[in-house]
Enzyme design. Sequence first.
Site, PDB file in Angstrom:
ATOM      1  N   ASP A 488       0.868  -1.192   0.000  1.00  9.85           N
ATOM      2  CA  ASP A 488       0.000   0.000   0.000  1.00  9.85           C
ATOM      3  C   ASP A 488       0.900   1.236   0.000  1.00  9.85           C
ATOM      4  O   ASP A 488       1.750   1.395   0.870  1.00  9.85           O
ATOM      5  CB  ASP A 488      -0.890   0.003   1.247  1.00  9.85           C
ATOM      6  N   ASN A 496      -2.748  13.297  -5.247  1.00 11.65           N
ATOM      7  CA  ASN A 496      -3.950  13.670  -6.003  1.00 11.65           C
ATOM      8  C   ASN A 496      -4.461  15.044  -5.588  1.00 11.65           C
ATOM      9  O   ASN A 496      -4.853  15.850  -6.429  1.00 11.65           O
ATOM     10  CB  ASN A 496      -5.047  12.626  -5.792  1.00 11.65           C
ATOM     11  N   HIS A 501      -5.019  14.551 -10.376  1.00  9.61           N
ATOM     12  CA  HIS A 501      -5.101  13.112 -10.678  1.00  9.61           C
ATOM     13  C   HIS A 501      -4.189  12.719 -11.835  1.00  9.61           C
ATOM     14  O   HIS A 501      -3.753  11.563 -11.907  1.00  9.61           O
ATOM     15  CB  HIS A 501      -6.553  12.742 -11.001  1.00  9.61           C
ATOM     16  N   ASP A 505      -1.712   9.613 -11.662  1.00 15.36           N
ATOM     17  CA  ASP A 505      -1.581   8.490 -12.596  1.00 15.36           C
ATOM     18  C   ASP A 505      -0.123   8.278 -12.996  1.00 15.36           C
ATOM     19  O   ASP A 505       0.363   7.136 -13.080  1.00 15.36           O
ATOM     20  CB  ASP A 505      -2.430   8.755 -13.837  1.00 15.36           C
ATOM     21  N   ASP A 531      -4.109   2.590  -4.889  1.00 15.05           N
ATOM     22  CA  ASP A 531      -2.652   2.580  -4.668  1.00 15.05           C
ATOM     23  C   ASP A 531      -2.193   1.266  -4.042  1.00 15.05           C
ATOM     24  O   ASP A 531      -1.204   1.238  -3.326  1.00 15.05           O
ATOM     25  CB  ASP A 531      -2.260   3.752  -3.774  1.00 15.05           C
TER      26      ASP A 531
END
Length: 871
Positions: A488, A496, A501, A505, A531
């Site tokens: 994680d 973000n 965003h 990405d 994630d």
Amino acid sequence: MDKDNNCPNLPKNIQLLQRRISRLKRLAAKYKRAEIIQNTLLEISNIATKATSLDDFYKGVHLHLQQLIPADNFFIASQNPVTGMISLPFFADEKDSHPTELYPDEEISEILSRGITGYVLRKGEPFLCSNEGFDQLIEQGEIEGLGSPCHQWLGVPIKSKGTVNGVLVVQSYNEQINYGDLELELMGFICHHISGVMERLLHNEQLEIAIEERTRELSFAYNSLKAEVHERVKAEKLQKSLFQITEISSLNIQQRDFYTRIHQVISQLIPADNCFISLIEKNNTLFFPFYVSQMAKKYPESRLMKDGLTEYIIKHKKPKLFSADDIALLVKQREIYTQSPELNKTQKMHQWIGIPLFINGEVVGALTIYSLNDQQIYQRRDLDLLTFVSQHIANAIERKNAAESLKRSHELLEEKVNTRTQALAQVNINLQAEVNQRRKIEAQLVHDAQHDGLTGLPNRNYLMERLSQALKHVRRHGLDQFALLFIDLDRFKVINDTFGHLEGDRFLIETAKRLKSCIRDNDTIARMGGDEFIILLDSIHGTTDAIEVCERILHQLSQPFILANQEFKSGASIGVAFSNNNKYDTSESILRNADRAMYQAKSKGKGCYVIFDSQIGYQSEQQSDLDKQFKLAIKNQHIAIHYRPIFDLATNTIIAIEPQASWHTEQHGSWDHKKLNQLAFNNQLSLIFEDYIFKSLTKDYQQLKQKYGVATRLYMTISSQHVNHKHALRGLKNTLKTSVIDLSKLTIFFNENSLVKDIENHLNAFEIIEQLGAKIGIDNYGTGYSSLSSLSYLPLSTIKLDTEISKHMLSETQLKLVQAYRLSVEALDIQIVATGIDTLQQLNQFTALGYQIGQGRAIEQKLQTVSPLSA
């Protein structure tokens, strides 16, 4: 006759006398030498007592030693007892140069340790050696031949408390000069004195170093204290000025008076005999609402933006401190006054400070101060101070513009509705086109069904198939083993929220590349969504293989990422689960174990890995059971609701009550209102939990009116999740509309932190709540750092201080800050409530600071209030 008889014996007596005289001469020479030795040793003892440095002592020893024995070839080697390094503090030789000259490429310590000096240091015993003895030691490999051959070499170790600290050496190149026991004894005596002097001088040197170090520490402490006092005085002066600016911004005064008072505050901080404020109007015009100058009394007229010095500051958006030479250089470089030389009035200026004024991140004008001579000299700290003050000036200007901005926003609202209607129509057209396009790429969807569209990695479906195959393989081949890594990423939400965003990405794509570099070709890496990534390490030899992969991953992900041309550091929390050859293991159970271990890693502070064991499984089951019991408690109405009063501190009467929840379980203990709010948030049950409290409040409303009176207000704090999207906001609206509660007596509070992060959605909710008749309040004030300017245009009736504020009123500055909260809020005609008043001292402090409303145990105990009504 007798005389003649004695004559034959005369030669014999003479010989006897001659022998006696020879013996007496030898004794006299021996005693003379003994006297010289004694005097010389006394002189050496005196030198050892009076010497202030080893260099002076070595020279004195060599001078007096030459009176006793041939010592033209004499040196002293010293060895550091801590580091073992050998030095040569004194050296005298007829033939050879200093070793550093003979061996310039080597360290002196290494040179001496290889020779006979190092041999004596290692043995720790006196050593007398001839040239033949040298050759024998060289053949035995004990030493290396260094320097010219000598006839005799005598070395005596210098010892202190049984430790060898050096060697005293004499040597002869002449075969007529020989050393014996006497020289050995003299050298030993001198070594004893050298050891004592070395200890004494070393102690003195350490004492002097300690004194110097202590002196430096005291000097540094004094300078630090002096600087701290200066900074505190300056900070208090600045704080006073900021309070004055806040008070000025709340006054209903004319524009010119407003700017005049601002100028008076600035003049308290730095000399500002020449000062003006310029603002940009819509038509790109620069006008001057305030102007004071020693060169001209008349206000300058408004003008179009050109290439003046003020426009230079507005263009570059950075505060600047210019000297006359700096301005002249800008003119020479054609940066300013090229198109408008008539604006150049800087010839008489000595220094010039320009600060851009920002409102909502945009430059709206500039604050300028300048001096005409060297009697007023500005420094960098003046620029920083003025930059800080300018932010508060900009906030004051923003408040005056807020009312007009609000009016314009209503006019634009209708235009936005039309624009969005057209956009939705276009979206429908685009969606239809997308449906047609998707029908053409059904073949590609087969591949996409098992792969992540962003990173190209396998997805959950593919991983579960691969994990199932690995599990079957382990059951067939009992010695094989595999590991599952649940990863994680840390701070992905920050990426973000901060960079957008698109950069998020790119971050995920780069993370996928780095993860691939950490594993083998036969391993499988998959993205589970968001994630979260999973790695299947196939056919490993033990836990060490998985740990090495985890460490490689943590190292790779700790390296900076470049996002939006900025460096950003992330990290990961990793949970590891191994195949155990257990027939009850399934793909889902192993994945669940890795997930539990990952959450354990996150609870340890992130940036680490945890290997699953039975204890982690037990903790996860306990947490799962707690979440389940909490949901059942809400469903079965097992959570108790009581009501806590808010008091008027002047009249000691209850003016409002607030619902508080509590829950007790035998297995998980007691939970108060604050902990239950956090538990609800973690389980995404905030809306349901607060709806449960509101229903209890509605059910008890009639009893509450009878007990506390009709005039008593109701306070209730709700989560900002009620305003995050239109469905939640619609639900809040319906709940209030259908309630039997008199909404004019209800004040709904929102958390300040959440308000600062999303003001737009909160404003929409405030408008709806006000239309229904309820009041708006802010809870936990003092933690979200909302500006006073934002409070001025929010429809607020009440503000509740954060409970932690009452615990930290320990200094005069903190008390002034708490008083400033009250003055600032009351200036906006908003009530302020002091919370967390748990001690009599805190109650007295808030009362002395002018607070009229409060809540806490100390007030309840003082008034001997009966326990609040239980639901």
